[in-house]
Motif scaffolding. Sequence first.
Motif, PDB file in Angstrom:
ATOM      1  N   ALA A 193       0.811  -1.211   0.000  1.00  0.00           N
ATOM      2  CA  ALA A 193       0.000   0.000   0.000  1.00  0.00           C
ATOM      3  C   ALA A 193       0.848   1.267   0.000  1.00  0.00           C
ATOM      4  O   ALA A 193       0.413   2.319  -0.474  1.00  0.00           O
ATOM      5  CB  ALA A 193      -0.941   0.008   1.204  1.00  0.00           C
ATOM      6  N   ALA A 194       2.077   1.168   0.519  1.00  0.00           N
ATOM      7  CA  ALA A 194       2.954   2.340   0.587  1.00  0.00           C
ATOM      8  C   ALA A 194       3.791   2.528  -0.673  1.00  0.00           C
ATOM      9  O   ALA A 194       4.501   3.536  -0.789  1.00  0.00           O
ATOM     10  CB  ALA A 194       3.880   2.218   1.801  1.00  0.00           C
ATOM     11  N   CYS A 195       3.718   1.591  -1.602  1.00  0.00           N
ATOM     12  CA  CYS A 195       4.511   1.701  -2.831  1.00  0.00           C
ATOM     13  C   CYS A 195       3.980   2.815  -3.728  1.00  0.00           C
ATOM     14  O   CYS A 195       2.772   3.069  -3.801  1.00  0.00           O
ATOM     15  CB  CYS A 195       4.493   0.385  -3.596  1.00  0.00           C
ATOM     16  N   ASP A 196       4.894   3.459  -4.414  1.00  0.00           N
ATOM     17  CA  ASP A 196       4.544   4.499  -5.385  1.00  0.00           C
ATOM     18  C   ASP A 196       4.612   3.862  -6.768  1.00  0.00           C
ATOM     19  O   ASP A 196       5.698   3.622  -7.302  1.00  0.00           O
ATOM     20  CB  ASP A 196       5.542   5.652  -5.265  1.00  0.00           C
ATOM     21  N   LEU A 197       3.436   3.599  -7.360  1.00  0.00           N
ATOM     22  CA  LEU A 197       3.358   2.845  -8.608  1.00  0.00           C
ATOM     23  C   LEU A 197       2.475   3.607  -9.609  1.00  0.00           C
ATOM     24  O   LEU A 197       1.331   3.230  -9.859  1.00  0.00           O
ATOM     25  CB  LEU A 197       2.794   1.446  -8.338  1.00  0.00           C
ATOM     26  N   PRO A 198       2.981   4.659 -10.199  1.00  0.00           N
ATOM     27  CA  PRO A 198       2.147   5.527 -11.027  1.00  0.00           C
ATOM     28  C   PRO A 198       1.631   4.886 -12.306  1.00  0.00           C
ATOM     29  O   PRO A 198       0.627   5.350 -12.864  1.00  0.00           O
ATOM     30  CB  PRO A 198       3.068   6.703 -11.337  1.00  0.00           C
ATOM     31  N   ALA A 199       2.287   3.827 -12.807  1.00  0.00           N
ATOM     32  CA  ALA A 199       1.847   3.190 -14.049  1.00  0.00           C
ATOM     33  C   ALA A 199       0.981   1.961 -13.803  1.00  0.00           C
ATOM     34  O   ALA A 199       0.492   1.349 -14.763  1.00  0.00           O
ATOM     35  CB  ALA A 199       3.054   2.804 -14.897  1.00  0.00           C
ATOM     36  N   LEU A 200       0.781   1.571 -12.540  1.00  0.00           N
ATOM     37  CA  LEU A 200       0.088   0.321 -12.240  1.00  0.00           C
ATOM     38  C   LEU A 200      -1.376   0.385 -12.685  1.00  0.00           C
ATOM     39  O   LEU A 200      -2.126   1.267 -12.270  1.00  0.00           O
ATOM     40  CB  LEU A 200       0.151   0.026 -10.742  1.00  0.00           C
ATOM     41  N   ARG A 201      -1.774  -0.586 -13.494  1.00  0.00           N
ATOM     42  CA  ARG A 201      -3.147  -0.678 -13.980  1.00  0.00           C
ATOM     43  C   ARG A 201      -3.915  -1.820 -13.322  1.00  0.00           C
ATOM     44  O   ARG A 201      -5.144  -1.794 -13.287  1.00  0.00           O
ATOM     45  CB  ARG A 201      -3.167  -0.854 -15.499  1.00  0.00           C
ATOM     46  N   SER A 202      -3.200  -2.826 -12.816  1.00  0.00           N
ATOM     47  CA  SER A 202      -3.861  -3.991 -12.222  1.00  0.00           C
ATOM     48  C   SER A 202      -3.164  -4.363 -10.921  1.00  0.00           C
ATOM     49  O   SER A 202      -1.948  -4.557 -10.900  1.00  0.00           O
ATOM     50  CB  SER A 202      -3.817  -5.173 -13.197  1.00  0.00           C
ATOM     51  N   LEU A 203      -3.944  -4.463  -9.845  1.00  0.00           N
ATOM     52  CA  LEU A 203      -3.426  -4.873  -8.536  1.00  0.00           C
ATOM     53  C   LEU A 203      -4.322  -5.972  -7.990  1.00  0.00           C
ATOM     54  O   LEU A 203      -5.537  -5.789  -7.870  1.00  0.00           O
ATOM     55  CB  LEU A 203      -3.412  -3.701  -7.561  1.00  0.00           C
ATOM     56  N   GLU A 204      -3.709  -7.121  -7.677  1.00  0.00           N
ATOM     57  CA  GLU A 204      -4.463  -8.255  -7.148  1.00  0.00           C
ATOM     58  C   GLU A 204      -3.753  -8.801  -5.923  1.00  0.00           C
ATOM     59  O   GLU A 204      -2.618  -9.269  -6.008  1.00  0.00           O
ATOM     60  CB  GLU A 204      -4.612  -9.354  -8.206  1.00  0.00           C
ATOM     61  N   LEU A 205      -4.424  -8.741  -4.778  1.00  0.00           N
ATOM     62  CA  LEU A 205      -3.879  -9.241  -3.520  1.00  0.00           C
ATOM     63  C   LEU A 205      -4.793 -10.330  -2.974  1.00  0.00           C
ATOM     64  O   LEU A 205      -5.980 -10.089  -2.724  1.00  0.00           O
ATOM     65  CB  LEU A 205      -3.766  -8.118  -2.481  1.00  0.00           C
ATOM     66  N   TRP A 206      -4.226 -11.533  -2.774  1.00  0.00           N
ATOM     67  CA  TRP A 206      -4.940 -12.606  -2.095  1.00  0.00           C
ATOM     68  C   TRP A 206      -4.610 -12.486  -0.610  1.00  0.00           C
ATOM     69  O   TRP A 206      -3.551 -12.903  -0.155  1.00  0.00           O
ATOM     70  CB  TRP A 206      -4.477 -13.965  -2.619  1.00  0.00           C
ATOM     71  N   LEU A 207      -5.514 -11.927   0.160  1.00  0.00           N
ATOM     72  CA  LEU A 207      -5.228 -11.569   1.549  1.00  0.00           C
ATOM     73  C   LEU A 207      -5.283 -12.768   2.489  1.00  0.00           C
ATOM     74  O   LEU A 207      -4.594 -12.783   3.504  1.00  0.00           O
ATOM     75  CB  LEU A 207      -6.199 -10.487   2.007  1.00  0.00           C
ATOM     76  N   GLY A 208      -6.102 -13.751   2.179  1.00  0.00           N
ATOM     77  CA  GLY A 208      -6.098 -15.000   2.916  1.00  0.00           C
ATOM     78  C   GLY A 208      -6.806 -14.951   4.253  1.00  0.00           C
ATOM     79  O   GLY A 208      -7.627 -14.076   4.538  1.00  0.00           O
ATOM     80  N   THR A 209      -6.440 -15.887   5.102  1.00  0.00           N
ATOM     81  CA  THR A 209      -7.126 -16.111   6.364  1.00  0.00           C
ATOM     82  C   THR A 209      -6.150 -16.067   7.528  1.00  0.00           C
ATOM     83  O   THR A 209      -4.958 -16.366   7.373  1.00  0.00           O
ATOM     84  CB  THR A 209      -7.847 -17.478   6.344  1.00  0.00           C
ATOM     85  N   ASP A 210      -6.663 -15.731   8.713  1.00  0.00           N
ATOM     86  CA  ASP A 210      -5.786 -15.661   9.881  1.00  0.00           C
ATOM     87  C   ASP A 210      -5.254 -17.037  10.280  1.00  0.00           C
ATOM     88  O   ASP A 210      -4.263 -17.138  10.995  1.00  0.00           O
ATOM     89  CB  ASP A 210      -6.503 -14.993  11.058  1.00  0.00           C
ATOM     90  N   GLN A 211      -5.885 -18.106   9.810  1.00  0.00           N
ATOM     91  CA  GLN A 211      -5.372 -19.450  10.087  1.00  0.00           C
ATOM     92  C   GLN A 211      -3.993 -19.671   9.473  1.00  0.00           C
ATOM     93  O   GLN A 211      -3.228 -20.517   9.920  1.00  0.00           O
ATOM     94  CB  GLN A 211      -6.340 -20.510   9.557  1.00  0.00           C
ATOM     95  N   TYR A 212      -3.700 -18.903   8.418  1.00  0.00           N
ATOM     96  CA  TYR A 212      -2.419 -19.043   7.737  1.00  0.00           C
ATOM     97  C   TYR A 212      -1.671 -17.713   7.673  1.00  0.00           C
ATOM     98  O   TYR A 212      -0.937 -17.452   6.733  1.00  0.00           O
ATOM     99  CB  TYR A 212      -2.626 -19.632   6.335  1.00  0.00           C
ATOM    100  N   GLY A 213      -1.849 -16.894   8.689  1.00  0.00           N
ATOM    101  CA  GLY A 213      -1.063 -15.677   8.821  1.00  0.00           C
ATOM    102  C   GLY A 213      -1.673 -14.431   8.222  1.00  0.00           C
ATOM    103  O   GLY A 213      -1.047 -13.369   8.247  1.00  0.00           O
TER     104      GLY A 213
END
Length: 317
Positions: A170-190
Motif C-alpha cells: 500500500a505504501a509503494c509508489d506505482l504511477p503506471a500500475l493498472r492492475s493490482l491483485e492481492l490474495w489476503l487469505g485467512t488468519d489461520q495461515y497468517g
Amino acid sequence: MVSHKNEWCGLPVYDFPGPEDQAGTKLPDAGAVAWRVSVDTYDAEETWPEAFARFTAAVDPGAVRAIVVGAWEEAYENGPEKVIRALLDARGRLTSLRGLFLGDMESEECEISWITQGDVTPLLDGFPDLEEFGVRGGTGLAFSAAAHRRLRSLLVETGGMHAEAVRGVAACDLPALRSLELWLGTDQYGGDCAVEDVAPILDGSRLPALRHLALVNSDIEDAIAAAVASAPVVARLTSLDLSKGVLTDEGATALLGGQPLTHLDRLDLHHNYLTEPLRQRLRETLESAGVVLDLDPGHADEDEWDGRVWRYVAVGE
C-alpha cells in the motif's frame, strides 16, 4: 488449490528442461515464451541458481521477456534469497525482461502457505523496466515501500498475507500500475491484515492509473466490501474483484448501498456466501446496466460443527 501458470506477461509458459533432457530438446525462441525455471523442491539434482545458469547459457538472455520462477530446493524451509541474487546478478544480461513471477508451485511441490518467501522488493528495485510482477506464498513475505515507474501489474497470491506486507504494498509508489491483485487469505495461515491496512490502496492517490483492483480470498471480505463502497479509487476502475473470500449479505448490502458501480465493465464476486435475494438484487442493479457479474451458480461450501457455521476462503493452506 492453485495451479501452475500457463501464461505470463501475455506469453505461454514453457518449462526449461532439466539437465538430463536439455541436450535432446529443441528450445523455442528466447522471446517467444515465458520461461519457467524450477528444480525438485524435495530431491533436487541441482540448485535453482545452477538451473538458472544452464538456462542463461542455453538461450539469449537479452531476448528473454518473461521468467517464471518455479520451485527451488526445500522451498518449505528455504526462502528465495539465492534465487533473487541469481536474478539480480544476471540483470545486466536480461535487458528485455518485462515479466517476472516468483514461486510458481502447485500443492504437490509446496502448499501455497508452506512456501517460504522473503523481501521481494530488491527485484522491483533491480529491474526498473519490469511491467508485470507476481509472487506466490505468504510465509515471510515482505514488501518495502518501493517506487517503480513502469510496473503495470502486481499480483500477490497467498493463503495468508501478513499486515506488514499489505502495508508495504500500500505504501509503494506505482504511477503506471493498472492492475493490482492481492490474495489476503485467512488468519489461520497468517492473514492478519485489517481493512485499515488497505486504506491507502482504496484512496488510490499512489495509483493514478489503476483500472483493475482485486482484494480477494479474504475472511474479512465483508469489511473490505464496506470500505470499497465509499472508496475514491473505485470511480476510475473498470474491473473490481472481491471474490474467493467470505462475502456475505452484510458485505453485498454495503456495496449496493454505496457509490454506484454501474460504470464497471466487470464485478467478480464468485465463491460467496450470499442468499438468493441479495444475489437477485445484484443482478437487477448491475447486469441491467451492462456490468458482467460473476456470482457463481450457488453458495460456496460451508460446514456446521458444534453449533457453529464455518465459512472458508477459496485458498488457505
